[in-house]
Write a protein that holds these residues in place. Structure first.
Motif, PDB file in Angstrom:
ATOM      1  N   TYR A 359       0.720  -1.369  -0.037  1.00 20.52           N
ATOM      2  CA  TYR A 359      -0.079   0.107  -0.091  1.00 20.52           C
ATOM      3  C   TYR A 359       0.944   1.310  -0.023  1.00 20.52           C
ATOM      4  O   TYR A 359       0.356   2.217  -0.655  1.00 20.52           O
ATOM      5  CB  TYR A 359      -0.944   0.112   1.237  1.00 20.52           C
ATOM      6  CG  TYR A 359      -1.659  -1.376   1.142  1.00 20.52           C
ATOM      7  CD1 TYR A 359      -2.861  -1.525   0.482  1.00 20.52           C
ATOM      8  CD2 TYR A 359      -1.325  -2.173   2.220  1.00 20.52           C
ATOM      9  CE1 TYR A 359      -3.670  -2.645   0.629  1.00 20.52           C
ATOM     10  CE2 TYR A 359      -2.195  -3.512   2.401  1.00 20.52           C
ATOM     11  CZ  TYR A 359      -3.538  -3.611   1.556  1.00 20.52           C
ATOM     12  OH  TYR A 359      -4.078  -4.755   1.567  1.00 20.52           O
ATOM     13  N   ALA A 362       1.413   2.713  -3.407  1.00 18.45           N
ATOM     14  CA  ALA A 362       0.593   2.135  -4.450  1.00 18.45           C
ATOM     15  C   ALA A 362      -0.545   3.217  -4.953  1.00 18.45           C
ATOM     16  O   ALA A 362      -1.201   3.124  -5.937  1.00 18.45           O
ATOM     17  CB  ALA A 362      -0.407   1.014  -3.960  1.00 18.45           C
ATOM     18  N   SER A 378      -8.659   5.227  -3.476  1.00 18.29           N
ATOM     19  CA  SER A 378      -7.711   4.194  -4.290  1.00 18.29           C
ATOM     20  C   SER A 378      -7.092   3.153  -3.119  1.00 18.29           C
ATOM     21  O   SER A 378      -7.240   1.811  -3.494  1.00 18.29           O
ATOM     22  CB  SER A 378      -6.741   4.667  -5.365  1.00 18.29           C
ATOM     23  OG  SER A 378      -7.532   5.416  -6.151  1.00 18.29           O
ATOM     24  N   LEU A 382      -8.048  -0.906  -3.025  1.00 15.34           N
ATOM     25  CA  LEU A 382      -6.804  -1.740  -3.192  1.00 15.34           C
ATOM     26  C   LEU A 382      -6.815  -2.721  -2.076  1.00 15.34           C
ATOM     27  O   LEU A 382      -6.962  -4.032  -2.097  1.00 15.34           O
ATOM     28  CB  LEU A 382      -5.344  -1.350  -3.355  1.00 15.34           C
ATOM     29  CG  LEU A 382      -4.399  -2.229  -3.409  1.00 15.34           C
ATOM     30  CD1 LEU A 382      -4.315  -3.110  -4.476  1.00 15.34           C
ATOM     31  CD2 LEU A 382      -3.019  -1.590  -3.091  1.00 15.34           C
ATOM     32  N   GLN A 429      -8.881  -5.112 -12.057  1.00 16.44           N
ATOM     33  CA  GLN A 429      -7.642  -5.483 -11.679  1.00 16.44           C
ATOM     34  C   GLN A 429      -7.003  -5.672 -13.206  1.00 16.44           C
ATOM     35  O   GLN A 429      -7.551  -6.653 -13.512  1.00 16.44           O
ATOM     36  CB  GLN A 429      -7.783  -6.491 -10.734  1.00 16.44           C
ATOM     37  CG  GLN A 429      -6.043  -7.114 -10.515  1.00 16.44           C
ATOM     38  CD  GLN A 429      -5.830  -8.133  -9.407  1.00 16.44           C
ATOM     39  OE1 GLN A 429      -4.808  -8.225  -8.655  1.00 16.44           O
ATOM     40  NE2 GLN A 429      -6.970  -8.400  -9.010  1.00 16.44           N
ATOM     41  N   PHE A 465       1.926  -2.994  -6.841  1.00 14.61           N
ATOM     42  CA  PHE A 465       0.492  -2.577  -7.328  1.00 14.61           C
ATOM     43  C   PHE A 465       0.469  -0.860  -7.538  1.00 14.61           C
ATOM     44  O   PHE A 465       1.305  -0.359  -6.785  1.00 14.61           O
ATOM     45  CB  PHE A 465      -0.535  -2.727  -6.348  1.00 14.61           C
ATOM     46  CG  PHE A 465      -0.757  -4.350  -6.155  1.00 14.61           C
ATOM     47  CD1 PHE A 465      -1.829  -4.875  -6.705  1.00 14.61           C
ATOM     48  CD2 PHE A 465       0.006  -5.038  -5.247  1.00 14.61           C
ATOM     49  CE1 PHE A 465      -2.053  -6.338  -6.516  1.00 14.61           C
ATOM     50  CE2 PHE A 465      -0.132  -6.571  -5.202  1.00 14.61           C
ATOM     51  CZ  PHE A 465      -1.324  -7.162  -5.902  1.00 14.61           C
ATOM     52  N   VAL A 467      -2.820   1.830  -8.185  1.00 14.49           N
ATOM     53  CA  VAL A 467      -4.085   2.026  -8.006  1.00 14.49           C
ATOM     54  C   VAL A 467      -4.565   3.493  -8.287  1.00 14.49           C
ATOM     55  O   VAL A 467      -4.065   4.359  -7.586  1.00 14.49           O
ATOM     56  CB  VAL A 467      -4.807   1.429  -7.047  1.00 14.49           C
ATOM     57  CG1 VAL A 467      -4.490   1.960  -5.757  1.00 14.49           C
ATOM     58  CG2 VAL A 467      -6.304   1.430  -7.074  1.00 14.49           C
ATOM     59  N   ILE A 481      -6.862  -0.990 -10.995  1.00 11.31           N
ATOM     60  CA  ILE A 481      -5.584  -1.530 -10.329  1.00 11.31           C
ATOM     61  C   ILE A 481      -4.773  -2.373 -10.988  1.00 11.31           C
ATOM     62  O   ILE A 481      -4.926  -3.276 -11.649  1.00 11.31           O
ATOM     63  CB  ILE A 481      -5.812  -2.504  -9.167  1.00 11.31           C
ATOM     64  CG1 ILE A 481      -6.999  -1.710  -8.224  1.00 11.31           C
ATOM     65  CG2 ILE A 481      -4.959  -3.231  -8.411  1.00 11.31           C
ATOM     66  CD1 ILE A 481      -7.839  -2.694  -6.985  1.00 11.31           C
ATOM     67  N   ARG A 483      -1.527  -4.604 -11.529  1.00 12.33           N
ATOM     68  CA  ARG A 483      -0.624  -5.389 -10.516  1.00 12.33           C
ATOM     69  C   ARG A 483       0.519  -5.889 -11.521  1.00 12.33           C
ATOM     70  O   ARG A 483       0.315  -6.648 -12.394  1.00 12.33           O
ATOM     71  CB  ARG A 483      -1.318  -6.689 -10.136  1.00 12.33           C
ATOM     72  CG  ARG A 483      -0.554  -7.856  -9.347  1.00 12.33           C
ATOM     73  CD  ARG A 483      -1.775  -8.910  -9.099  1.00 12.33           C
ATOM     74  NE  ARG A 483      -0.743  -9.991  -8.426  1.00 12.33           N
ATOM     75  CZ  ARG A 483      -1.622 -11.071  -8.086  1.00 12.33           C
ATOM     76  NH1 ARG A 483      -2.640 -11.529  -8.293  1.00 12.33           N
ATOM     77  NH2 ARG A 483      -0.837 -12.159  -7.505  1.00 12.33           N
TER      78      ARG A 483
END
Length: 671
Positions: A359, A362, A378, A382, A429, A465, A467, A481, A483
């Motif tokens: 996080y 991210a 966001s 996530l 995602q 990640f 986002v 998101i 990845r």
């Protein structure tokens, strides 16, 4: 203390407690257990007892206790260690008339527990108190104080005598109490202060009870709190007594409106210092906390049964609550939450949820580390995708008081979305594949609106990640998101047959300026379900082809086909004409869109994030078909047609037989 919180205390939700007794031979372990169970002393006890159970009504908390005796012999060490690892609490014994056994406790038994990583409360018990030399004036406090300073896991020290039944029941009462009402989560004995998590939990409880939000608990609110936690009201004199004690010791703990947060925390610290831990634990457990001072799973209604291709997202009700919380804690109204404002927002949570991977890096943040509303929402999106239980818990920590079941929405299966050719999801995602140095990380940084920097061109060692909210004029905003799947980690991910299930879109990034035509020429069409582009280096080329085959096979076998896009990165550099032609040909053969050229360095993103969202909203399109996949589909169609023909033939035969029987019946009737 006069006038405190009183009533029946609720214990931890346990069906039983397991206490293991260990110590040197001859220190009185077995005699202690027999005396506790029978309330009598016996000269003839076995060297090691079988498990002894004390019934639920033996102690005030009404939780049954199972006592496990152990042998101190070297031959029994393995079995003893197994029992210690299963213990809820450990009683370590020494003999009051044998000082060497206390030394062994420090030099062997306590270090042994640490080596075994037995992290449970320890009760140190001096047995055979009746045999201690009366000429020894030293008290147990003087004896044990330095030992307890060194071994913080020791919860209590007590001396007893099985022969005279002195303090025998108290040994196991303290063991049970240490499990049901542990000190360590609540109080730092070295600093003599409440633990940070305890403060966070009590702060949240105070806010929940402060219904008029005036920063103090009025007499009515205090009384309501008392009834909720202890099933008994406070008498007016008791309320006066509580306030008087707080005012004498903590002047800021009471004001004209009632008991302040400072006073509320002071009261609980006072309870703990006076050994009334059960009072604070009763409050915490009534508000849903477990022994780690986190909300219990049983009050977090997160759907546990759903298909692999279903994901969770926050409901509109939860999102509106978060928008209100954002505005409330944005005290300077600058449209961003500073780190200090975020700390204040999460001060009622046991941990700050976004201070660690994935996080912390991210979401979009300003140069000063501030979080915009889009960045704030966001992060929640996530966390809900990756850890819905944690997301729901944190919503409740920061003050959500609605129905917890109305927070999370389980999305419809992607397989169903493909059939109905639409999706209701608001959070998508996207898996980002590609070799090292292809430009994956720069695309993730672009989603976060970070300027291009060569320092960002590093190969991640673990998945990452990014986002953000994708704003689409006239079409509604969606959360995307990204990845990033590290090249070195793909094989590990592919061992999971459901790896692609939660993926809405897969993009495949390659360096359009670095690709050798020779590498593309070696690829066969059926291998381009995922385009992983290698360099002209022979090793990288071989590895890319191997990776491509593995990923393609996994996608076909799992049945979780996903829309795919091919991304030609670094468009600002001179591309190879042959590479462009071959990549166009591959896309045509696979039935997906033409490659999307981007250049993060020059700022030419070619609307890539909007296009990813558009593809995600049409889950039935852009799913690549390899030659093997088409062959498999063709054979399945042949089988289906054959079965249909057989069914039609069988139905015709049955119908014909029925007609014949009618005809035969009429003929017989007429004759």
């Amino acid at each position: 203390m006069s006038g405190g919180f009183t009533g029946n205390f609720s214990s931890s939700r346990r069906n039983g407690i397991r206490v293991v007794v260990a110590g040197d031979r001859g220190t009185g372990k077995s005699s202690l257990i027999v005396a506790a169970a029978t309330e009598s002393f016996s000269d003839n006890v076995p060297s090691v007892l079988s498990p002894t159970r004390l019934p639920a009504d033996f102690f005030p908390d009404f939780v049954p206790l199972t006592i496990i005796d152990t042998s101190s012999s070297l031959e029994s060490r393995t079995k003893r260690n197994e029992e210690l690892k299963r213990a809820d609490a450990v009683v370590l014994t020494y003999a009051c008339d044998q000082p060497m056994t206390l030394t062994r406790l420090c030099n062997y038994w306590l270090p042994e527990l640490r080596q075994l990583e037995v992290k449970v409360p320890v009760i140190v018990v001096g047995c055979k108190l009746d045999l201690r030399d009366e000429r020894e004036p030293i008290s147990i406090e003087q004896l044990m104080s330095p030992i307890m300073q060194e071994f913080r896991e020791i919860e209590t020290c007590i001396e007893c005598s099985a022969a005279t039944l002195i303090q025998v029941p108290e040994v196991f009462y303290y063991a049970q109490r240490a499990v049901l009402h542990p000190t360590t989560p609540l109080f730092d004995q070295e600093k003599q202060t409440l633990q940070p998590r305890c403060i966070s939990a009590l702060r949240r409880i105070f806010i929940l009870c402060d219904h008029d939000m005036d920063g103090a608990l009025s007499d009515a609110e205090l009384n309501e709190f008392q009834i909720k936690c202890f099933n008994a009201p406070l008498q007016p004199a008791e309320i006066v007594g509580v306030k008087r004690v707080v005012q004498e010791k903590q002047p800021g703990g009471v004001n004209q409106l009632g008991l302040t947060l400072t006073g509320f925390l002071f009261l609980h610290a006072l309870f703990i210092e006076k050994g009334r831990l059960e009072t604070t634990w009763a409050v915490l457990r009534k508000f849903g906390y477990d022994d780690d001072l986190k909300l219990r799973d049983d009050i977090l209604p997160v759907p546990s049964k759903h298909a692999p291709d279903q994901t969770m997202e926050l409901t509109s009700e939860a999102v509106e609550f978060l928008k209100g919380i954002f505005r409330l804690f944005d005290t300077d109204n600058d449209g961003n939450l500073k780190p200090s404002e975020l700390d204040e927002l999460f001060c009622t949570a046991p941990d700050r949820p976004w201070n660690e991977a994935p996080y912390e890096d991210a979401a979009e943040r300003t140069a000063l580390g501030n979080l915009s509303l889009n960045g704030f929402l966001s992060e929640w999106a996530l966390m809900t995708l990756l850890d819905p239980v944690r997301s729901l818990a944190n919503l409740m920590y920061i003050g959500y008081s609605g129905d917890p079941a109305s927070v999370l929405h389980v999305n419809r299966r992607r397989i169903k979305d493909r059939k109905v050719q639409s999706t209701e999801r608001n959070v998508f995602q996207c898996f980002v594949f590609g070799p090292k140095s292809a430009g994956k990380s720069t695309i993730l940084n672009s989603l976060l609106e970070r300027p291009f920097s060569k320092s960002h061109i590093t190969a991640p060692t673990s998945e990452r990640f990014a986002v953000n909210v994708v704003n689409r004029v006239g079409q509604g905003n969606k959360t995307l998101i990204l990845r990033e799947i590290p090249e070195d980690g793909v094989k590990k991910f592919l061992t999971n047959k459901e790896f692609l299930a939660p993926c809405d879109v897969a993009i495949f990034v390659y360096d359009s300026s670095f690709l050798s035509p020779l590498v593309l020429a070696k690829f066969t069409p059926e291998r381009h379900l995922y385009v992983c582009v290698g360099s002209s280096d022979e090793y990288s080329s071989k590895k890319s082809q191997e990776l491509l085959v593995e990923v393609a096979r996994q996608g076909e076998e799992s049945g979780y086909g996903v829309p795919c896009l091919l991304i030609a990165a670094k468009d600002d550099l001179d591309p190879y004409p042959m590479a462009i032609q071959d990549s166009m040909k591959i896309c045509r053969e696979l039935g997906i869109e033409a490659p999307i050229s981007v250049s993060v360095k020059s700022g030419f993103l070619n609307n890539i994030f909007t296009r990813i969202v558009d593809v995600a909203e049409k889950p039935h399109l852009n799913i690549p078909e390899t030659e093997n996949g088409r062959n498999r589909k063709y054979h399945q169609q042949l089988i289906s047609r054959s079965l249909m023909c057989m069914s039609v033939g069988a139905a015709a035969a049955v119908f014909g037989l029925a007609i014949y029987r009618v005809y035969a019946a009429r003929k017989n009737t007429s004759s």
